[in-house]
Write a protein that holds these residues in place. Sequence first.
Motif, mmCIF file in Angstrom:
data_model
loop_
_atom_site.group_PDB
_atom_site.id
_atom_site.type_symbol
_atom_site.label_atom_id
_atom_site.label_comp_id
_atom_site.label_asym_id
_atom_site.label_seq_id
_atom_site.Cartn_x
_atom_site.Cartn_y
_atom_site.Cartn_z
ATOM 1 N N MET A 210 6.702 -17.649 -1.913
ATOM 2 C CA MET A 210 6.334 -17.065 -3.179
ATOM 3 C C MET A 210 5.938 -15.596 -2.972
ATOM 4 N N LYS A 211 6.411 -14.739 -3.827
ATOM 5 C CA LYS A 211 6.121 -13.319 -3.722
ATOM 6 C C LYS A 211 4.703 -13.043 -4.213
ATOM 7 N N LYS A 212 3.984 -12.215 -3.471
ATOM 8 C CA LYS A 212 2.615 -11.849 -3.840
ATOM 9 C C LYS A 212 2.632 -10.907 -5.039
ATOM 10 N N LYS A 213 1.624 -11.024 -5.891
ATOM 11 C CA LYS A 213 1.485 -10.150 -7.053
ATOM 12 C C LYS A 213 0.950 -8.804 -6.574
ATOM 13 N N VAL A 214 1.544 -7.728 -7.053
ATOM 14 C CA VAL A 214 1.085 -6.384 -6.701
ATOM 15 C C VAL A 214 0.429 -5.752 -7.919
ATOM 16 N N TYR A 215 -0.581 -4.937 -7.658
ATOM 17 C CA TYR A 215 -1.328 -4.241 -8.707
ATOM 18 C C TYR A 215 -1.210 -2.747 -8.420
ATOM 19 N N HIS A 216 -0.463 -2.038 -9.239
ATOM 20 C CA HIS A 216 -0.184 -0.621 -9.004
ATOM 21 C C HIS A 216 -1.399 0.239 -9.324
ATOM 22 N N TRP A 217 -1.536 1.329 -8.575
ATOM 23 C CA TRP A 217 -2.624 2.273 -8.767
ATOM 24 C C TRP A 217 -2.115 3.685 -8.494
ATOM 25 N N GLN A 218 -2.911 4.659 -8.905
ATOM 26 C CA GLN A 218 -2.679 6.060 -8.587
ATOM 27 C C GLN A 218 -3.959 6.596 -7.958
ATOM 28 N N PRO A 219 -3.869 7.643 -7.136
ATOM 29 C CA PRO A 219 -5.083 8.185 -6.517
ATOM 30 C C PRO A 219 -5.959 8.900 -7.550
ATOM 31 N N GLU A 220 -7.079 9.388 -7.113
ATOM 32 C CA GLU A 220 -7.962 10.086 -8.041
ATOM 33 C C GLU A 220 -7.236 11.262 -8.695
ATOM 34 N N LEU A 221 -7.755 11.713 -9.791
ATOM 35 C CA LEU A 221 -7.040 12.583 -10.728
ATOM 36 C C LEU A 221 -6.437 13.843 -10.102
ATOM 37 N N SER A 222 -7.196 14.590 -9.318
ATOM 38 C CA SER A 222 -6.670 15.859 -8.784
ATOM 39 C C SER A 222 -5.472 15.619 -7.867
ATOM 40 N N THR A 223 -5.534 14.598 -7.040
ATOM 41 C CA THR A 223 -4.422 14.284 -6.139
ATOM 42 C C THR A 223 -3.196 13.837 -6.926
ATOM 43 N N ALA A 224 -3.409 13.013 -7.947
ATOM 44 C CA ALA A 224 -2.299 12.539 -8.777
ATOM 45 C C ALA A 224 -1.629 13.702 -9.508
ATOM 46 N N ILE A 225 -2.422 14.622 -10.034
ATOM 47 C CA ILE A 225 -1.862 15.780 -10.752
ATOM 48 C C ILE A 225 -1.024 16.638 -9.811
ATOM 49 N N ILE A 226 -1.533 16.909 -8.627
ATOM 50 C CA ILE A 226 -0.792 17.730 -7.668
ATOM 51 C C ILE A 226 0.515 17.043 -7.271
ATOM 52 N N TYR A 227 0.455 15.748 -6.947
ATOM 53 C CA TYR A 227 1.655 15.033 -6.512
ATOM 54 C C TYR A 227 2.716 15.016 -7.600
ATOM 55 N N TRP A 228 2.318 14.617 -8.817
ATOM 56 C CA TRP A 228 3.316 14.493 -9.881
ATOM 57 C C TRP A 228 3.813 15.854 -10.370
ATOM 58 N N SER A 229 2.994 16.895 -10.293
ATOM 59 C CA SER A 229 3.460 18.242 -10.657
ATOM 60 C C SER A 229 4.542 18.715 -9.689
ATOM 61 N N CYS A 230 4.327 18.508 -8.407
ATOM 62 C CA CYS A 230 5.344 18.884 -7.420
ATOM 63 C C CYS A 230 6.613 18.057 -7.598
ATOM 64 N N CYS B 188 5.407 5.839 -7.206
ATOM 65 C CA CYS B 188 5.145 4.555 -7.862
ATOM 66 C C CYS B 188 4.954 3.432 -6.851
ATOM 67 N N ASN B 189 4.996 3.752 -5.585
ATOM 68 C CA ASN B 189 4.929 2.750 -4.532
ATOM 69 C C ASN B 189 3.518 2.626 -3.950
ATOM 70 N N ARG B 190 2.511 2.789 -4.790
ATOM 71 C CA ARG B 190 1.118 2.592 -4.385
ATOM 72 C C ARG B 190 0.635 1.326 -5.071
ATOM 73 N N TYR B 191 0.135 0.381 -4.289
ATOM 74 C CA TYR B 191 -0.287 -0.871 -4.905
ATOM 75 C C TYR B 191 -1.277 -1.619 -4.029
ATOM 76 N N PHE B 192 -1.959 -2.594 -4.661
ATOM 77 C CA PHE B 192 -2.844 -3.528 -3.976
ATOM 78 C C PHE B 192 -2.137 -4.855 -3.851
ATOM 79 N N ILE B 193 -2.412 -5.567 -2.759
ATOM 80 C CA ILE B 193 -2.028 -6.965 -2.619
ATOM 81 C C ILE B 193 -3.292 -7.714 -2.211
ATOM 82 N N ILE B 194 -3.596 -8.790 -2.924
ATOM 83 C CA ILE B 194 -4.758 -9.603 -2.583
ATOM 84 C C ILE B 194 -4.275 -10.813 -1.806
ATOM 85 N N ASP B 195 -4.692 -10.874 -0.551
ATOM 86 C CA ASP B 195 -4.348 -11.977 0.332
ATOM 87 C C ASP B 195 -5.544 -12.939 0.364
#
Length: 147
Positions: free
Chosen positions: A1-21, A58-65
Amino acid sequence: MKKKVYHWQPELSTAIIYWSCTFGILFLSLILTLEHTRPYLISNIVLGIFIFFAFLGCNRYFIIDDEYLIIHAILPIRRKKITLSAIEMIRVGPKCIEVNSPELKEETQMFIMTKKNKAAFIEKLKQQELFTAKIIDDPELTISKHY
């Protein structure tokens, strides 16, 4: 069975810089496309680079084991495997969560999540036997760090 993933983004300043670039690469590709009236190899290569970085973003996520919370980040060096029992506290804000654990580099890390993802993530954590941390609902928690 595939584990459920929960997507996240880093804190605001890092996310803005990454997505702007990343979107800067897209606009460069579009500018290169406008320079020629037919398909142009260089603009297609730059568009491919944009798609690659958008996928990575978009490849940032949590997996709960059963025993661990796996934090999957873009860079392999930033990926972490935290023991559920080592998590001391989770603060839940309107648009983000903050995880406190001695196994984290700064002992606290903030993650931006959608409401749906955040609710599912917290519910799944509560169901784990080894998870004993306090979950604090904090409406004052903002999506940017200010220490």
